[in-house]
Design an enzyme around this catalytic site. Structure first.
Site, PDB file in Angstrom:
ATOM      1  N   TYR A 234       0.947  -1.226  -0.178  1.00  0.00           N
ATOM      2  CA  TYR A 234       0.098  -0.095  -0.016  1.00  0.00           C
ATOM      3  C   TYR A 234       0.772   1.153   0.117  1.00  0.00           C
ATOM      4  O   TYR A 234       1.271   1.769  -0.993  1.00  0.00           O
ATOM      5  CB  TYR A 234      -1.235   0.005   1.205  1.00  0.00           C
ATOM      6  CG  TYR A 234      -2.183   1.047   0.843  1.00  0.00           C
ATOM      7  CD1 TYR A 234      -3.310   0.582   0.345  1.00  0.00           C
ATOM      8  CD2 TYR A 234      -2.130   2.350   0.940  1.00  0.00           C
ATOM      9  CE1 TYR A 234      -4.288   1.553   0.004  1.00  0.00           C
ATOM     10  CE2 TYR A 234      -3.061   3.392   0.627  1.00  0.00           C
ATOM     11  CZ  TYR A 234      -3.873   2.811   0.130  1.00  0.00           C
ATOM     12  OH  TYR A 234      -5.035   3.873  -0.184  1.00  0.00           O
ATOM     13  N   VAL A 273     -13.939  -2.040   4.816  1.00  0.00           N
ATOM     14  CA  VAL A 273     -14.220  -2.732   3.481  1.00  0.00           C
ATOM     15  C   VAL A 273     -15.238  -1.949   2.470  1.00  0.00           C
ATOM     16  O   VAL A 273     -16.372  -1.591   3.177  1.00  0.00           O
ATOM     17  CB  VAL A 273     -14.692  -4.319   4.001  1.00  0.00           C
ATOM     18  CG1 VAL A 273     -15.985  -4.139   4.534  1.00  0.00           C
ATOM     19  CG2 VAL A 273     -14.771  -4.940   2.340  1.00  0.00           C
TER      20      VAL A 273
HETATM   21  P1  NAI Z   1     -15.841   3.126  -3.292  1.00  0.00           P
HETATM   22  O1  NAI Z   1     -15.391   2.136  -4.279  1.00  0.00           O
HETATM   23  O2  NAI Z   1     -16.833   2.957  -2.371  1.00  0.00           O
HETATM   24  O3  NAI Z   1     -16.365   4.652  -3.946  1.00  0.00           O
HETATM   25  C1  NAI Z   1     -15.888   5.099  -5.057  1.00  0.00           C
HETATM   26  C2  NAI Z   1     -16.537   6.233  -5.689  1.00  0.00           C
HETATM   27  O4  NAI Z   1     -15.998   6.657  -6.903  1.00  0.00           O
HETATM   28  C3  NAI Z   1     -17.989   5.705  -6.262  1.00  0.00           C
HETATM   29  O5  NAI Z   1     -18.963   6.593  -6.095  1.00  0.00           O
HETATM   30  C4  NAI Z   1     -17.878   5.494  -7.805  1.00  0.00           C
HETATM   31  O6  NAI Z   1     -19.116   5.802  -8.515  1.00  0.00           O
HETATM   32  C5  NAI Z   1     -16.807   6.833  -7.998  1.00  0.00           C
HETATM   33  N1  NAI Z   1     -16.052   6.486  -9.156  1.00  0.00           N
HETATM   34  C6  NAI Z   1     -15.316   5.893  -9.790  1.00  0.00           C
HETATM   35  N2  NAI Z   1     -14.720   6.122 -10.940  1.00  0.00           N
HETATM   36  C7  NAI Z   1     -15.394   7.328 -11.033  1.00  0.00           C
HETATM   37  C8  NAI Z   1     -15.384   8.132 -12.450  1.00  0.00           C
HETATM   38  N3  NAI Z   1     -14.525   7.895 -13.419  1.00  0.00           N
HETATM   39  N4  NAI Z   1     -16.119   9.302 -12.484  1.00  0.00           N
HETATM   40  C9  NAI Z   1     -17.001   9.519 -11.433  1.00  0.00           C
HETATM   41  N5  NAI Z   1     -17.021   8.789 -10.173  1.00  0.00           N
HETATM   42  C10 NAI Z   1     -16.501   7.654  -9.986  1.00  0.00           C
HETATM   43  O7  NAI Z   1     -14.676   3.927  -2.688  1.00  0.00           O
HETATM   44  P2  NAI Z   1     -14.030   4.314  -1.261  1.00  0.00           P
HETATM   45  O8  NAI Z   1     -13.518   3.103  -0.608  1.00  0.00           O
HETATM   46  O9  NAI Z   1     -15.240   5.077  -0.511  1.00  0.00           O
HETATM   47  O10 NAI Z   1     -12.930   5.301  -1.510  1.00  0.00           O
HETATM   48  C11 NAI Z   1     -13.151   6.628  -1.729  1.00  0.00           C
HETATM   49  C12 NAI Z   1     -11.833   7.468  -1.366  1.00  0.00           C
HETATM   50  O11 NAI Z   1     -11.361   7.160  -0.078  1.00  0.00           O
HETATM   51  C13 NAI Z   1     -10.530   6.822  -2.226  1.00  0.00           C
HETATM   52  O12 NAI Z   1      -9.843   7.985  -2.481  1.00  0.00           O
HETATM   53  C14 NAI Z   1      -9.767   5.939  -1.291  1.00  0.00           C
HETATM   54  O13 NAI Z   1      -8.682   5.775  -1.511  1.00  0.00           O
HETATM   55  C15 NAI Z   1     -10.225   6.647   0.088  1.00  0.00           C
HETATM   56  N6  NAI Z   1      -9.720   5.708   1.201  1.00  0.00           N
HETATM   57  C16 NAI Z   1     -10.534   4.680   1.394  1.00  0.00           C
HETATM   58  C17 NAI Z   1     -10.238   3.991   2.551  1.00  0.00           C
HETATM   59  C18 NAI Z   1     -10.959   2.444   2.375  1.00  0.00           C
HETATM   60  O14 NAI Z   1     -10.388   1.683   3.278  1.00  0.00           O
HETATM   61  N7  NAI Z   1     -11.866   2.111   1.811  1.00  0.00           N
HETATM   62  C19 NAI Z   1      -9.478   4.030   3.510  1.00  0.00           C
HETATM   63  C20 NAI Z   1      -8.971   5.703   3.628  1.00  0.00           C
HETATM   64  C21 NAI Z   1      -9.141   6.131   2.297  1.00  0.00           C
END
Ligand code: NAI
Length: 394
Positions: A234, A273
């Site tokens: 990571y 998750v």
């Molecule tokens: P997720 O997969 O649950 O949600 C991703 C979102 O991005 C969705 O709404 C999807 O529609 C949107 N998306 C993807 N490609 C797109 C595009 N081309 N145009 C418009 N929308 C698009 O992801 P999650 O886990 O909530 O991650 C969100 C942020 O949080 C990321 O930057 C991630 O690295 C960060 N993050 C996540 C953690 C985790 O453990 N899940 C921990 C810390 C940070």
């Protein structure tokens, strides 16, 4: 149609419309019970349909009373194929927010493209005038460069040396080994292009140039640091390079919007998750052990609890938020607590040294599985999954 979860390799390809609606409603109810805080009233969320972005939108609406414009890239239902969970989530959110009189606009399409930026800009001009809060929460596998048309794909790989670790299939609890080969220079560059901060900067720049940023504007993006166990894949890997790039863009944005008294900030969130994190090698195993420890210590939070704490206790308290030495908010503070990491490390050693082929009892596989399924609308109380359901209920 009767819809059941279909999961392969920690990816779920179906979603349940009534279940997604129920899980959005349950997040809303959780927030409504927590009371209100004063904060921005015109919010744009990029990546609003799932995980952290959806939770941020719910808190913006039901804690701050903000109008929200949400951008996501999701598929509507088609013939006999259910929509993606994110599509059902955003439609459900719209129904629930409008019921209570909150203004809501959904934009579905590629946020990296000029077309979608223009669509949002025009919508802001028409509906909001200016915005005071931008949440950037995209997790994407690829990006088409808006200028050159080149396609970049992100790769979750270590840098320099190959990475071998145990991981878990959270459907079965079965442990296996994963090996990820070191990334090529091209893969590093491409991952930074997709998951780094360029697009966050471009969004803010576009809003700034179009004079759509209100004085006192705030923008936030989410990063992750994580523990030693996942460091090679990571934080020291391709995705870590992208996160470093994202974090460095906060400074650039701060310089850009200083004249309107704007601020860009990074929040390092807790490992959870979601659709995005479930596919990173070794991370599901770490999360299974982490959930077990944090639940035992009554420290566990899901996306909605993290976003509530971020808004209520950090961002909108009337005081400057507490930052780490790199200027970031640390919402992973409970995850990285010494006692939590020590307990996870003890469990990790058991998995490493004993020949366990299943960790159903050692980690919180059940909790992980339930949470992952809920992200796709399955396992929600009150939903009869044996009933026929319309694919398009909105
Ligand atoms: P997720 O997969 O649950 O949600 C991703 C979102 O991005 C969705 O709404 C999807 O529609 C949107 N998306 C993807 N490609 C797109 C595009 N081309 N145009 C418009 N929308 C698009 O992801 P999650 O886990 O909530 O991650 C969100 C942020 O949080 C990321 O930057 C991630 O690295 C960060 N993050 C996540 C953690 C985790 O453990 N899940 C921990 C810390 C940070």
């Amino acid at each position: 149609m009767i819809i059941k979860p279909k999961i392969w390799n920690n990816i779920c390809v179906t979603a349940h419309p009534l279940g997604c609606h129920a899980q959005v409603r349950s997040q809303i109810n959780y927030i409504k019970a927590k009371g209100k805080v004063e904060g921005p009233k015109k919010t744009v969320i990029i990546g609003a349909s799932n995980g952290y972005g959806l939770a941020a939108r719910i808190v913006s609406t039901f804690s701050l009373g903000s109008a929200t414009m949400g951008v996501a890239y999701e598929h509507a239902p088609k013939e006999r194929r259910p929509a993606t969970a994110g599509w059902y989530n955003t439609e459900s959110f719209k129904v629930e927010a409008q019921k209570e009189g909150y203004p809501v606009w959904n934009v579905n399409g590629d946020a990296f493209s000029e077309e979608i930026k223009t669509e949002v800009v025009e919508l802001i001009k028409e509906k909001l005038g200016q915005v005071d809060f931008l949440v950037y929460s995209i997790a994407a596998p690829r990006r088409i460069d808006p200028i050159t048309g080149e396609i970049y794909a992100s790769a979750i790989k270590p840098i320099g040396e190959k990475f071998t670790a145990k991981t878990v299939d959270f459907l079965t609890g079965k442990v296996s080994h994963v090996t990820a080969q070191p990334a090529t220079e091209k893969e590093i560059v491409q991952t930074i292009k997709v998951m780094g901060g360029e697009d966050w900067f471009l969004w803010t720049k576009r809003l700034f140039q179009e004079n759509l940023i209100k004085s006192g504007f705030l923008t936030i993006a989410f990063s992750y640091v994580g523990p030693e166990f996942t460091k090679a894949i990571y934080r020291d890997g391709t995705i870590g390079r992208a996160k470093e790039d994202l974090e460095s863009k906060a400074d650039e944005i701060n310089r850009l919007i200083a004249s309107v008294n704007g601020k860009a900030i990074i929040s390092v969130n807790k490992a959870l998750v979601t659709r995005a994190s479930a596919v990173i090698p070794a991370v599901p195993l770490y999360i299974a052990l982490l959930y077990k420890v944090m639940k035992e210590k009554h420290l566990h939070e899901g996306c909605i609890q993290q976003m509530r704490r971020l808004y209520h206790d950090v961002l909108f308290t009337g005081k400057d938020p507490k930052l780490d030495s790199k200027g970031r908010i640390r919402m992973d503070d409970w995850e990285i607590r010494k006692d939590v990491q020590q307990a996870v490390s003890d469990l990790w050693k058991i998995v490493e040294t004993k020949n366990l082929d299943n960790i159903e009892d050692l980690g919180d596989i059940k909790g992980l599985r339930e949470e992952f399924l809920r992200h796709h609308g399955f396992g929600m109380p009150g939903v009869d999954y044996n009933q026929d359901v319309e694919l398009d209920i909105f």
